[in-house]
Design an enzyme around this catalytic site. Structure first.
Site, mmCIF file in Angstrom:
data_model
loop_
_atom_site.group_PDB
_atom_site.id
_atom_site.type_symbol
_atom_site.label_atom_id
_atom_site.label_comp_id
_atom_site.label_asym_id
_atom_site.label_seq_id
_atom_site.Cartn_x
_atom_site.Cartn_y
_atom_site.Cartn_z
ATOM 1 N N ASP A 85 -36.802 -0.226 -14.136
ATOM 2 C CA ASP A 85 -36.786 1.232 -14.261
ATOM 3 C C ASP A 85 -38.101 1.734 -14.854
ATOM 4 O O ASP A 85 -38.409 2.922 -14.769
ATOM 5 C CB ASP A 85 -35.582 1.725 -15.078
ATOM 6 C CG ASP A 85 -35.400 1.017 -16.405
ATOM 7 O OD1 ASP A 85 -35.867 -0.118 -16.545
ATOM 8 O OD2 ASP A 85 -34.780 1.603 -17.307
ATOM 9 N N HIS A 126 -35.659 -3.434 -25.399
ATOM 10 C CA HIS A 126 -34.335 -3.889 -25.087
ATOM 11 C C HIS A 126 -34.299 -5.314 -24.528
ATOM 12 O O HIS A 126 -33.233 -5.907 -24.393
ATOM 13 C CB HIS A 126 -33.779 -2.839 -24.095
ATOM 14 C CG HIS A 126 -32.812 -3.213 -23.073
ATOM 15 N ND1 HIS A 126 -32.974 -3.018 -21.735
ATOM 16 C CD2 HIS A 126 -31.586 -3.779 -23.228
ATOM 17 C CE1 HIS A 126 -31.911 -3.419 -21.088
ATOM 18 N NE2 HIS A 126 -31.055 -3.875 -21.943
ATOM 19 N N ASP A 133 -37.555 1.883 -24.389
ATOM 20 C CA ASP A 133 -36.105 2.122 -24.384
ATOM 21 C C ASP A 133 -35.572 2.631 -25.738
ATOM 22 O O ASP A 133 -34.596 3.394 -25.769
ATOM 23 C CB ASP A 133 -35.353 0.834 -24.020
ATOM 24 C CG ASP A 133 -35.338 0.577 -22.513
ATOM 25 O OD1 ASP A 133 -35.563 1.515 -21.743
ATOM 26 O OD2 ASP A 133 -35.092 -0.583 -22.129
ATOM 27 N N HIS A 176 -27.707 -0.072 -14.479
ATOM 28 C CA HIS A 176 -27.324 -1.485 -14.679
ATOM 29 C C HIS A 176 -26.101 -1.789 -13.824
ATOM 30 O O HIS A 176 -25.056 -2.196 -14.336
ATOM 31 C CB HIS A 176 -26.983 -1.767 -16.152
ATOM 32 C CG HIS A 176 -28.164 -1.753 -17.075
ATOM 33 N ND1 HIS A 176 -28.041 -1.614 -18.429
ATOM 34 C CD2 HIS A 176 -29.481 -1.868 -16.837
ATOM 35 C CE1 HIS A 176 -29.235 -1.642 -18.992
ATOM 36 N NE2 HIS A 176 -30.130 -1.799 -18.040
ATOM 37 N N HIS A 234 -36.741 7.118 -21.730
ATOM 38 C CA HIS A 234 -35.623 7.833 -21.085
ATOM 39 C C HIS A 234 -35.303 9.081 -21.898
ATOM 40 O O HIS A 234 -35.220 9.020 -23.139
ATOM 41 C CB HIS A 234 -34.358 6.972 -21.041
ATOM 42 C CG HIS A 234 -34.482 5.727 -20.210
ATOM 43 N ND1 HIS A 234 -34.620 5.746 -18.844
ATOM 44 C CD2 HIS A 234 -34.460 4.424 -20.569
ATOM 45 C CE1 HIS A 234 -34.685 4.504 -18.391
ATOM 46 N NE2 HIS A 234 -34.593 3.680 -19.414
ATOM 47 N N GLU A 264 -38.596 -4.292 -17.347
ATOM 48 C CA GLU A 264 -37.425 -3.926 -16.540
ATOM 49 C C GLU A 264 -37.851 -2.894 -15.489
ATOM 50 O O GLU A 264 -38.704 -2.028 -15.733
ATOM 51 C CB GLU A 264 -36.289 -3.380 -17.419
ATOM 52 C CG GLU A 264 -34.995 -3.255 -16.629
ATOM 53 C CD GLU A 264 -33.752 -3.000 -17.494
ATOM 54 O OE1 GLU A 264 -33.860 -2.905 -18.721
ATOM 55 O OE2 GLU A 264 -32.661 -2.899 -16.892
ATOM 56 N N TYR A 276 -26.129 5.745 -25.487
ATOM 57 C CA TYR A 276 -27.202 4.803 -25.130
ATOM 58 C C TYR A 276 -27.249 3.653 -26.146
ATOM 59 O O TYR A 276 -27.293 2.476 -25.787
ATOM 60 C CB TYR A 276 -28.528 5.568 -25.104
ATOM 61 C CG TYR A 276 -29.693 4.810 -24.553
ATOM 62 C CD1 TYR A 276 -30.091 4.979 -23.236
ATOM 63 C CD2 TYR A 276 -30.416 3.927 -25.346
ATOM 64 C CE1 TYR A 276 -31.178 4.293 -22.724
ATOM 65 C CE2 TYR A 276 -31.488 3.238 -24.855
ATOM 66 C CZ TYR A 276 -31.879 3.424 -23.535
ATOM 67 O OH TYR A 276 -32.954 2.736 -23.045
ATOM 68 N N HIS A 292 -42.453 -2.716 -21.208
ATOM 69 C CA HIS A 292 -41.180 -3.376 -20.883
ATOM 70 C C HIS A 292 -41.167 -3.631 -19.381
ATOM 71 O O HIS A 292 -41.499 -2.734 -18.601
ATOM 72 C CB HIS A 292 -40.057 -2.437 -21.303
ATOM 73 C CG HIS A 292 -38.658 -2.912 -21.049
ATOM 74 N ND1 HIS A 292 -38.312 -4.239 -20.936
ATOM 75 C CD2 HIS A 292 -37.496 -2.206 -20.914
ATOM 76 C CE1 HIS A 292 -37.007 -4.323 -20.740
ATOM 77 N NE2 HIS A 292 -36.483 -3.117 -20.709
HETATM 78 FE FE1 FEO Z 1 -34.522 -1.889 -20.471
HETATM 79 FE FE2 FEO Z 1 -34.975 1.404 -19.503
HETATM 80 O O1 FEO Z 1 -35.077 -0.493 -19.336
#
Ligand code: FEO
Length: 401
Positions: A84, A146, A165, A24, A226, A82, A193, A80
């Site tokens: 990543d 998230h 996430d 981020h 993750h 995002e 996290y 998700h």
């Molecule tokens: Fe909200 Fe691991 O992306």
């Protein structure tokens, strides 16, 4: 690294990013790297759940191909949007144009807006299922865990929750599971996290934890996007989320400070002495030389917060301002704060700290200002202020920790 079997019909096909140190932008210091976990669920039909950060596309395709050639995928589930997790999506759909992209309504909007693509979308809501023929996928919307588009995918036949996430950790490891890395390391990263990413969404976490059993979701394995996959410590991480989402803050004080020539550092140590003399735990961080991600975790976990900084051009030093900017976004609940700082011919940093702490929802207990260097009286006042802060965060009957 090969693909890794997670449970019957479920494989890890993601990527390990040992080198990344910032996430981020510079918001999150990934001291131990991270992983981008993607999974394949196989039955008569085959589904890919999530992809990886785009720079890892080549190794992801190789790992995926060892389980199922992308050309044969029936579904690509996007938990998700995002990047990543969705970064390698165009590469997958270029190879699998026949696949149906499964996501929430917000997910479809995000993917269309971001990629400008016209893929075969199928939007799902909580409770919807897709039968792969011998193995089902059940979807659970998880807005703000998230992003608004986020969802979980549950594989009931294998009792695996692909939680994206949620329950994640920024942690690169050789082993994919929680029984292959010391638990204290995993929990250290899981707590950082949660504090740095999920703190603003405590209410949504509480609701989701209550909702899962009612939806028949009782995972034996939680496989986030993750870090390591939970298979031995599932109940531990669920209990930790429940605790973190509802915590009033532990009876400890975190003191963060910047200093130019040592006066504000002296004040920080005097305040710490007062806190400790009251039997309350304390942790000091010099902002400019400390890991902000760790500081934020400790602030979120403690009830007391003292922030000190000398004055520069009537304001705080930039390193303190940067840390407090993160706190403004996270707005951790229930903090009691103290602002302090030394200045020479002018002042302004303490007022600026007060302003930000209040805007972040911190209840300001008191402030301390010193000119040039703390006198004996100033030092005694610092110790007393530490004692008072300790008393304010330990109401009668509340044991200090
Ligand atoms: Fe909200 Fe691991 O992306």
């Amino acid at each position: 690294m090969e693909s890794v079997p997670v449970a019957d019909g479920v494989y890890w096909v993601g990527a390990v990013d040992w080198a990344v140190r910032h996430f981020h932008g510079f918001h999150y210091h990934t001291a131990r790297g991270t992983t981008y976990n993607a999974y394949v669920v196989t039955a008569d039909k085959t589904a890919l759940v999530d992809t990886v950060h785009a720079p890892f596309t080549a190794e992801f395709l190789e790992r995926l191909g060892a389980v199922v050639p992308p050309e044969r995928l029936d579904y690509v589930v996007v938990n998700h949007v995002e990047l990543d997790h969705a970064g390698a999506l165009p590469a997958i759909l270029e190879r699998a144009p026949q696949a149906t992209v499964v996501c929430t309504r917000a997910g479809e909007k995000g993917l269309r807006d971001h990629f400008g693509a016209n893929w075969n979308f199928r939007t799902v809501r909580t409770g919807d299922e897709i039968d792969l023929g011998g193995r089902k996928l059940r979807f659970i919307e998880a807005p703000m865990l998230h992003w608004p588009d986020s969802m979980f995918t549950y594989v009931p036949d294998s009792e695996v929750l692909l939680s994206n996430d949620a329950f994640g950790q920024h942690l690169a490891t050789g082993g994919r599971f929680d029984d292959e890395t010391p638990l204290d390391v995993i929990m250290d990263e899981a707590s950082k996290y949660y504090a740095n990413i999920l703190t603003p969404y405590n209410a949504q976490v509480v609701r989701k934890l209550e909702e899962l059993p009612a939806l028949g979701v009782a995972p034996r394995i939680i496989a986030p996007s993750h870090g390591v996959i939970w298979r031995r410590h599932v109940s531990d991480i669920v209990a930790a989320y429940s605790r973190w989402a509802t915590r009033p803050g532990e009876a400890r004080v975190v003191i963060v400070f910047d200093t130019m020539y040592g006066a504000t550092a002296r004040m920080a140590r005097d305040i710490a002495e007062g806190v400790l003399s009251a039997g309350v735990g304390v942790r000091l961080f010099e902002v400019a030389s400390s890991d902000h991600t760790e500081i934020i975790r400790d602030i979120v976990e403690a009830r007391g917060l003292a922030v000190g900084c000398p004055t520069l051009n009537k304001r705080m030093l930039p390193s303190t301002a940067e840390l407090l900017e993160e706190l403004l976004g996270l707005r951790p609940a229930g903090k009691i704060g103290l602002a302090f700082g030394a200045h020479g011919w002018g002042g302004g940093a303490v007022s600026a700290i007060e302003e930000v702490l209040k805007a972040a929802g911190v209840t300001l207990h008191e402030s301390l200002k010193v000119r040039y260097r703390p006198t004996a009286e100033d030092r005694a006042a610092g110790v007393e202020a530490g004692r008072r802060l300790a008393a304010a965060i330990t109401p009668a009957g509340d044991p200090a920790s």
